[in-house]
Design a protein around this motif. Structure first.
Motif, short mmCIF file in Angstrom:
data_model
loop_
_atom_site.label_atom_id
_atom_site.label_comp_id
_atom_site.label_asym_id
_atom_site.label_seq_id
_atom_site.Cartn_x
_atom_site.Cartn_y
_atom_site.Cartn_z
N ALA A 77 -28.37 -2.06 -7.89
CA ALA A 77 -28.29 -3.11 -9.77
C ALA A 77 -26.68 -2.53 -9.64
O ALA A 77 -25.47 -1.77 -9.70
CB ALA A 77 -28.49 -2.25 -10.92
N ARG A 78 -26.30 -3.54 -9.85
CA ARG A 78 -24.35 -3.92 -10.25
C ARG A 78 -24.16 -2.89 -10.43
O ARG A 78 -24.75 -2.62 -12.08
CB ARG A 78 -24.27 -5.37 -11.13
N ARG A 79 -23.18 -2.35 -10.21
CA ARG A 79 -23.05 -0.38 -10.76
C ARG A 79 -21.50 -0.89 -11.64
O ARG A 79 -20.45 -2.61 -11.29
CB ARG A 79 -21.39 -0.57 -9.46
N MET B 277 -18.86 7.38 -8.73
CA MET B 277 -18.44 6.04 -8.17
C MET B 277 -17.37 6.24 -6.78
O MET B 277 -16.76 6.40 -7.14
CB MET B 277 -17.18 5.41 -8.86
N ARG B 278 -18.30 6.40 -6.37
CA ARG B 278 -18.52 5.92 -4.38
C ARG B 278 -17.46 5.66 -3.80
O ARG B 278 -17.73 4.07 -4.51
CB ARG B 278 -19.62 6.55 -3.61
N LEU C 246 -16.96 -5.71 -7.29
CA LEU C 246 -18.41 -5.64 -7.27
C LEU C 246 -18.87 -4.42 -6.20
O LEU C 246 -18.35 -4.76 -4.87
CB LEU C 246 -18.64 -7.20 -6.42
N ALA C 247 -20.08 -4.11 -6.57
CA ALA C 247 -20.28 -3.05 -5.98
C ALA C 247 -22.11 -2.82 -6.41
O ALA C 247 -22.08 -2.86 -7.40
CB ALA C 247 -19.95 -1.34 -5.66
N TYR C 248 -22.94 -1.95 -5.96
CA TYR C 248 -24.58 -2.38 -5.91
C TYR C 248 -24.55 -0.53 -6.28
O TYR C 248 -23.65 0.58 -4.97
CB TYR C 248 -25.42 -2.53 -5.20
N ILE C 249 -25.50 -0.52 -7.28
CA ILE C 249 -25.62 1.47 -6.71
C ILE C 249 -27.00 1.73 -6.98
O ILE C 249 -28.12 0.75 -8.00
CB ILE C 249 -25.23 2.51 -7.89
N CYS C 250 -27.89 2.44 -7.22
CA CYS C 250 -29.12 2.73 -7.69
C CYS C 250 -29.43 4.15 -8.37
O CYS C 250 -28.35 4.77 -8.59
CB CYS C 250 -30.60 3.37 -6.18
N SER C 251 -30.80 4.15 -8.76
CA SER C 251 -31.02 5.51 -10.14
C SER C 251 -30.10 7.13 -9.62
O SER C 251 -29.61 7.98 -10.19
CB SER C 251 -31.81 5.76 -10.50
N TYR C 252 -29.98 7.07 -8.37
CA TYR C 252 -29.75 8.45 -7.91
C TYR C 252 -27.93 8.65 -7.01
O TYR C 252 -27.75 9.04 -6.56
CB TYR C 252 -30.56 9.02 -6.60
N GLU C 253 -27.14 7.17 -7.34
CA GLU C 253 -26.02 7.31 -7.64
C GLU C 253 -25.63 7.10 -5.71
O GLU C 253 -24.43 7.00 -5.46
CB GLU C 253 -25.30 7.75 -8.30
N SER C 254 -27.16 6.36 -4.64
CA SER C 254 -26.40 5.47 -3.41
C SER C 254 -25.57 4.66 -3.89
O SER C 254 -26.24 4.03 -4.71
CB SER C 254 -27.33 5.36 -2.31
N SER C 255 -23.79 4.21 -3.20
CA SER C 255 -23.99 3.04 -3.25
C SER C 255 -23.39 2.10 -2.35
O SER C 255 -23.74 2.28 -1.11
CB SER C 255 -22.28 3.42 -3.69
N PHE C 256 -23.27 0.91 -2.58
CA PHE C 256 -23.59 0.22 -1.25
C PHE C 256 -22.75 -1.06 -1.90
O PHE C 256 -22.29 -1.62 -3.14
CB PHE C 256 -24.56 -0.52 -1.21
N CYS C 257 -22.17 -1.67 -0.71
CA CYS C 257 -21.19 -3.05 -1.06
C CYS C 257 -22.34 -4.40 -1.01
O CYS C 257 -23.02 -4.51 -1.01
CB CYS C 257 -20.67 -3.42 0.31
N GLY C 258 -21.58 -5.56 -1.95
CA GLY C 258 -22.80 -6.85 -1.90
C GLY C 258 -23.42 -7.57 -0.45
O GLY C 258 -24.91 -7.93 -0.88
N ALA C 259 -22.72 -7.36 0.32
CA ALA C 259 -23.26 -7.36 1.87
C ALA C 259 -24.35 -6.62 2.13
O ALA C 259 -25.57 -7.44 2.19
CB ALA C 259 -22.37 -8.12 2.86
N CYS C 260 -24.35 -5.18 1.98
CA CYS C 260 -24.68 -4.89 2.84
C CYS C 260 -26.58 -5.20 1.45
O CYS C 260 -28.25 -4.63 1.48
CB CYS C 260 -24.39 -3.38 2.72
N THR C 261 -26.51 -4.86 -0.35
CA THR C 261 -26.74 -4.58 -0.91
C THR C 261 -27.92 -6.12 -0.45
O THR C 261 -29.26 -6.19 -0.82
CB THR C 261 -26.56 -4.83 -2.54
#
Length: 57
Positions: free
Chosen positions: A51-53, A5-6, A21-36
Motif C-alpha cells: 500500500a502507499r506509504r 521509513m526505509r 511515492l513509496a509502498y510498504i507492507c504490514s511488515y514494513e518492507s518498502s518498495f519504489c513505485g516501479a518495483c511495486t
C-alpha cells in the motif's frame, strides 16, 4: 508506534524520499513505485498487499 521509513527500495536500491511515492507492507518492507507495479502490489517477503506509504510532516 511509528513506521520504519526505509530510505531505499528493497528490490532495486532506488532512493525513497520520506515524503515521496513509496509502498510498504504490514511488515514494513518498502518498495519504489516501479518495483511495486512489477510485483503487482504483492510483497515478495510476506505475500501481503503493498500500500502507499504515508508521508511525514
Amino acid at each position: 508506534m511509528a513506521l520504519e521509513m526505509r530510505g531505499v527500495c528493497e528490490r532495486c536500491d532506488a532512493p525513497l524520499d520520506q515524503n515521496g511515492l513509496a509502498y510498504i507492507c504490514s511488515y514494513e518492507s518498502s518498495f519504489c513505485g516501479a518495483c511495486t507495479r512489477w510485483l503487482s502490489h504483492v510483497c515478495p517477503d510476506c505475500g501481503g498487499e503493498l500500500a502507499r506509504r504515508p508521508t511525514r510532516v
